[in-house]
Design a protein around this motif. Structure first.
Motif, short mmCIF file in Angstrom:
data_model
loop_
_atom_site.label_atom_id
_atom_site.label_comp_id
_atom_site.label_asym_id
_atom_site.label_seq_id
_atom_site.Cartn_x
_atom_site.Cartn_y
_atom_site.Cartn_z
N ILE A 12 3.65 -31.28 84.47
CA ILE A 12 4.15 -30.31 83.50
C ILE A 12 3.07 -29.25 83.27
CG2 ILE A 12 5.13 -29.96 81.21
CD1 ILE A 12 6.71 -31.94 83.15
N LEU A 13 1.85 -29.67 83.09
CA LEU A 13 0.75 -28.71 82.91
C LEU A 13 0.55 -27.87 84.17
CD1 LEU A 13 -1.89 -30.89 81.02
CD2 LEU A 13 -0.23 -29.28 80.06
N TYR A 15 2.79 -26.98 86.51
CA TYR A 15 3.83 -25.95 86.63
C TYR A 15 3.67 -24.84 85.60
CZ TYR A 15 6.36 -28.82 90.00
OH TYR A 15 6.73 -29.55 91.11
N SER A 16 3.01 -25.12 84.50
CA SER A 16 2.81 -24.08 83.50
C SER A 16 1.86 -22.98 83.98
CB SER A 16 2.30 -24.67 82.18
OG SER A 16 0.93 -24.99 82.24
N HIS A 25 8.21 -23.28 86.50
CA HIS A 25 7.15 -22.54 85.81
C HIS A 25 7.63 -22.09 84.43
CE1 HIS A 25 3.71 -19.91 85.23
NE2 HIS A 25 4.52 -18.88 85.07
N SER A 26 8.81 -21.49 84.40
CA SER A 26 9.37 -21.00 83.15
C SER A 26 9.62 -22.13 82.16
CB SER A 26 10.68 -20.25 83.45
OG SER A 26 11.30 -19.88 82.26
N ARG A 27 10.19 -23.21 82.63
CA ARG A 27 10.50 -24.34 81.74
C ARG A 27 9.21 -24.99 81.24
NH1 ARG A 27 15.58 -28.25 81.83
NH2 ARG A 27 16.49 -26.26 81.31
N ALA A 28 8.23 -25.20 82.11
CA ALA A 28 6.97 -25.82 81.70
C ALA A 28 6.25 -24.96 80.66
CB ALA A 28 6.08 -26.07 82.91
N ARG A 29 6.24 -23.65 80.87
CA ARG A 29 5.59 -22.75 79.91
C ARG A 29 6.30 -22.80 78.56
NH1 ARG A 29 1.74 -19.25 81.29
NH2 ARG A 29 2.45 -17.73 79.77
N ARG A 30 7.62 -22.87 78.61
CA ARG A 30 8.39 -22.95 77.36
C ARG A 30 8.09 -24.26 76.62
NH1 ARG A 30 12.44 -21.31 74.25
NH2 ARG A 30 14.13 -22.69 73.67
N ILE A 32 5.45 -26.23 76.81
CA ILE A 32 4.09 -26.25 76.27
C ILE A 32 3.97 -25.26 75.10
CG2 ILE A 32 1.67 -25.72 76.80
CD1 ILE A 32 2.28 -27.03 79.55
#
Length: 149
Positions: A12-13, A15-16, A25-30, A32
């Protein structure tokens, strides 16, 4: 779910900071970005695994990892692995066939009081010892929104 404690696996980190898969990338950033520092411990193992993976396979992202590690340690409680986590992981590894390092992550998350461990690598929906594994990339957006509400 407001009182639920949760944490993240290394992916998860990763992909952020890695935009190679735009959806992840978008989902992981959201995820976090929505993380509540009162409900989320960051496991030291996760930060170490992220640093190791990027150093070996994606060195161009190393400066982003450095920033993420410092930001995460300032925002969230960092929980190190303890001896009992290793002992418990060995049992879970043997009994439930979880990969050893995933079992260590699970044991540390459990000791930290987490009821959810977000991971792409483990079986989505599986519960062990009060900790449920959830793959946020398989969860419908509405379910994620409800989780983080």
């Amino acid at each position: 779910m407001a009182a639920e404690r949760y944490t993240f696996d290394t992916n998860i980190l990763f992909y952020s900071i890695d935009a190679g898969d735009a959806r992840k990338h978008s989902r992981a950033r959201r995820i976090i970005g929505l993380a509540d520092s009162r409900r989320v411990p960051i496991l030291l193992q996760t930060l170490g695994e992220l640093s190791n993976a990027v150093t070996k396979r994606h060195p161009a992202l190393l400066s982003q990892v450095e920033r993420l590690v410092h930001a995460a340690s300032a925002m969230f409680a960092v929980v190190p692995t303890e001896f009992d986590d290793i002992a418990e992981a060995l049992l879970v590894h043997g009994q439930h066939k979880l990969q050893f390092w995933d079992a260590v992550l699970w044991a540390t998350a459990r000791r930290a009081g987490c009821t959810t461990l977000f991971s792409e690598d483990m079986q989505d929906g599986r519960s062990l010892g009060g900790v449920t594994i959830r793959n946020p990339f398989l969860m419908p957006q509405a379910e994620l929104d409800t989780f983080f509400a």
